[in-house]
Design a protein around this motif. Structure first.
Motif, mmCIF file in Angstrom:
data_model
loop_
_atom_site.group_PDB
_atom_site.id
_atom_site.type_symbol
_atom_site.label_atom_id
_atom_site.label_comp_id
_atom_site.label_asym_id
_atom_site.label_seq_id
_atom_site.Cartn_x
_atom_site.Cartn_y
_atom_site.Cartn_z
ATOM 1 N N GLU A 1 0.975 8.963 -25.569
ATOM 2 C CA GLU A 1 1.801 8.806 -24.404
ATOM 3 C C GLU A 1 1.456 8.550 -22.976
ATOM 4 O O GLU A 1 0.191 6.960 -23.697
ATOM 5 C CB GLU A 1 1.544 10.703 -23.689
ATOM 6 C CG GLU A 1 0.043 11.119 -23.323
ATOM 7 C CD GLU A 1 -0.541 11.022 -22.166
ATOM 8 O OE1 GLU A 1 0.036 10.434 -21.639
ATOM 9 O OE2 GLU A 1 -1.715 10.606 -22.457
ATOM 10 N N MET A 2 2.334 7.898 -22.098
ATOM 11 C CA MET A 2 1.705 6.877 -21.533
ATOM 12 C C MET A 2 -0.191 6.776 -20.919
ATOM 13 O O MET A 2 0.065 5.772 -20.781
ATOM 14 C CB MET A 2 2.809 7.081 -20.476
ATOM 15 C CG MET A 2 2.784 5.332 -19.418
ATOM 16 S SD MET A 2 3.870 4.198 -20.416
ATOM 17 C CE MET A 2 5.139 4.591 -20.840
ATOM 18 N N GLY A 3 -0.683 7.958 -20.101
ATOM 19 C CA GLY A 3 -1.910 7.732 -20.452
ATOM 20 C C GLY A 3 -2.356 6.615 -21.651
ATOM 21 O O GLY A 3 -3.571 6.163 -20.813
ATOM 22 N N GLU A 4 -1.898 7.644 -22.627
ATOM 23 C CA GLU A 4 -3.051 6.148 -23.689
ATOM 24 C C GLU A 4 -3.137 4.977 -23.778
ATOM 25 O O GLU A 4 -3.926 4.654 -24.669
ATOM 26 C CB GLU A 4 -2.260 7.672 -24.904
ATOM 27 C CG GLU A 4 -3.278 8.862 -24.724
ATOM 28 C CD GLU A 4 -2.795 10.050 -26.284
ATOM 29 O OE1 GLU A 4 -2.926 11.240 -26.494
ATOM 30 O OE2 GLU A 4 -1.398 9.583 -26.225
ATOM 31 N N TYR A 5 -1.341 4.995 -23.667
ATOM 32 C CA TYR A 5 -1.277 3.349 -23.468
ATOM 33 C C TYR A 5 -2.046 2.640 -22.310
ATOM 34 O O TYR A 5 -2.081 1.529 -23.193
ATOM 35 C CB TYR A 5 0.552 2.892 -23.598
ATOM 36 C CG TYR A 5 1.512 3.407 -25.048
ATOM 37 C CD1 TYR A 5 1.070 2.477 -25.761
ATOM 38 C CD2 TYR A 5 2.277 4.512 -24.378
ATOM 39 C CE1 TYR A 5 2.289 3.293 -26.477
ATOM 40 C CE2 TYR A 5 3.149 4.635 -25.924
ATOM 41 C CZ TYR A 5 3.340 4.135 -26.948
ATOM 42 O OH TYR A 5 3.982 4.174 -27.604
ATOM 43 N N LEU A 6 -2.151 3.152 -21.544
ATOM 44 C CA LEU A 6 -2.994 2.888 -20.364
ATOM 45 C C LEU A 6 -4.576 2.795 -20.773
ATOM 46 O O LEU A 6 -5.089 1.642 -20.655
ATOM 47 C CB LEU A 6 -3.233 3.708 -19.353
ATOM 48 C CG LEU A 6 -1.490 3.496 -18.235
ATOM 49 C CD1 LEU A 6 -1.741 4.588 -18.053
ATOM 50 C CD2 LEU A 6 -1.470 1.947 -17.485
ATOM 51 N N THR B 1 -3.476 13.058 -19.036
ATOM 52 C CA THR B 1 -2.780 12.354 -17.860
ATOM 53 C C THR B 1 -1.713 13.817 -16.918
ATOM 54 O O THR B 1 -0.455 13.172 -17.175
ATOM 55 C CB THR B 1 -1.579 11.078 -18.000
ATOM 56 O OG1 THR B 1 -2.106 10.378 -19.200
ATOM 57 C CG2 THR B 1 -1.059 10.354 -17.251
ATOM 58 N N ASN C 1 2.231 -3.549 -25.783
ATOM 59 C CA ASN C 1 1.597 -2.156 -25.293
ATOM 60 C C ASN C 1 2.952 -1.881 -24.358
ATOM 61 O O ASN C 1 2.637 -2.572 -23.399
ATOM 62 C CB ASN C 1 0.297 -2.141 -24.357
ATOM 63 C CG ASN C 1 -0.034 -1.365 -23.989
ATOM 64 O OD1 ASN C 1 0.349 -0.125 -23.462
ATOM 65 N ND2 ASN C 1 -1.234 -0.731 -24.014
ATOM 66 N N PRO C 2 4.257 -0.782 -24.372
ATOM 67 C CA PRO C 2 4.089 -0.279 -22.984
ATOM 68 C C PRO C 2 4.130 -0.466 -21.672
ATOM 69 O O PRO C 2 4.253 -0.510 -20.846
ATOM 70 C CB PRO C 2 5.288 0.530 -23.129
ATOM 71 C CG PRO C 2 5.042 1.620 -24.318
ATOM 72 C CD PRO C 2 3.844 0.556 -24.801
ATOM 73 N N ALA C 3 2.649 0.477 -21.888
ATOM 74 C CA ALA C 3 1.953 0.794 -20.246
ATOM 75 C C ALA C 3 2.292 -0.194 -19.693
ATOM 76 O O ALA C 3 2.041 -1.228 -18.666
ATOM 77 C CB ALA C 3 1.647 1.673 -20.245
ATOM 78 N N MET D 1 4.855 -2.814 -18.692
ATOM 79 C CA MET D 1 5.623 -2.270 -17.138
ATOM 80 C C MET D 1 4.577 -2.774 -15.852
ATOM 81 O O MET D 1 4.928 -3.376 -15.385
ATOM 82 C CB MET D 1 5.006 -0.889 -17.321
ATOM 83 C CG MET D 1 5.863 -0.518 -15.835
ATOM 84 S SD MET D 1 7.512 -1.482 -16.214
ATOM 85 C CE MET D 1 8.616 -0.832 -14.677
#
Length: 196
Positions: free
Chosen positions: A4-9, A55, A159-161, A164
């Motif tokens: 999920e996005m928090g994991e990508y961050l 997150t 890494n999409p995060a 971005m």
């Protein structure tokens, strides 16, 4: 399961701010449905990062009570520590093990109860182990540190995060340059107008 996005961050932070060359997601611990959300390896420094990521933007709550939430988080740390001792660092290949809990918002009573339980858990750690709560202001600080790294990089890391953040920083720089350019043009126009 996809991260999920928090994991990508967190992955981006471990790679770009902590020097981890290998980062894994959702590592199964073999304890029921237990898993480690993000695990990073910095081999030159012989350091590993074991991260639980929550997150929850409105505050964290597992189950219906504060006690359930704190016990679940503590249980995750105990499972992570056991997994590391039995599978990753049983031959003491790593000099430092960082257990981290990442959450953008942990509110008053939850934070107080979590800090109390965490202080008990810290007593079980040996000298090369550390537990850090990356929550609230500390989470924000790490996020801004990552944004600074994104500002200096244009390479797509997959890494999409992070990508971005790179795009955001690119546009912010462009906007600042355009604003500066407009201000210079306006100053020249004013100066030219004064000479007439």
């Amino acid at each position: 399961m996809l991260p999920e996005m928090g994991e990508y961050l967190v992955r981006a932070y471990l790679e770009h701010c902590k020097g981890c060359k290998i980062v894994c997601y959702n590592v199964k611990t073999g304890k029921g449905q237990g898993e480690i959300d993000v695990m990073g390896f910095n081999f030159p420094e012989k350091t590993i990062f074991i991260c639980e990521v929550a997150t929850h933007l409105d505050g964290i709550l597992y189950g219906k009570t504060l006690d359930t939430t704190v016990e679940k988080i503590l249980s995750k740390f105990e499972n992570m520590k056991t997994y590391v001792e039995e599978n990753i660092n049983k031959n003491k290949c790593f000099n430092k093990v960082h257990y981290m809990f990442w959450a953008p918002k942990v509110s008053g009573n939850t934070l107080k109860a979590l800090e109390e339980k965490i202080s008990e858990f810290k007593k079980t750690l040996n000298s090369e182990e550390e537990l850090k709560l990356v929550i609230n202001d500390e989470y924000t600080k790490c996020f801004h540190e990552l944004k600074e790294k994104a500002k200096k990089s244009t390479t797509d890391t997959g890494n999409p995060a992070f990508r971005m953040l790179q795009i955001e920083q690119h546009f912010l720089i462009k906007v600042k340059k355009n604003k500066f350019k407009r201000e210079i043009e306006e100053a020249f126009n004013r100066a030219a107008h004064l000479k007439m």
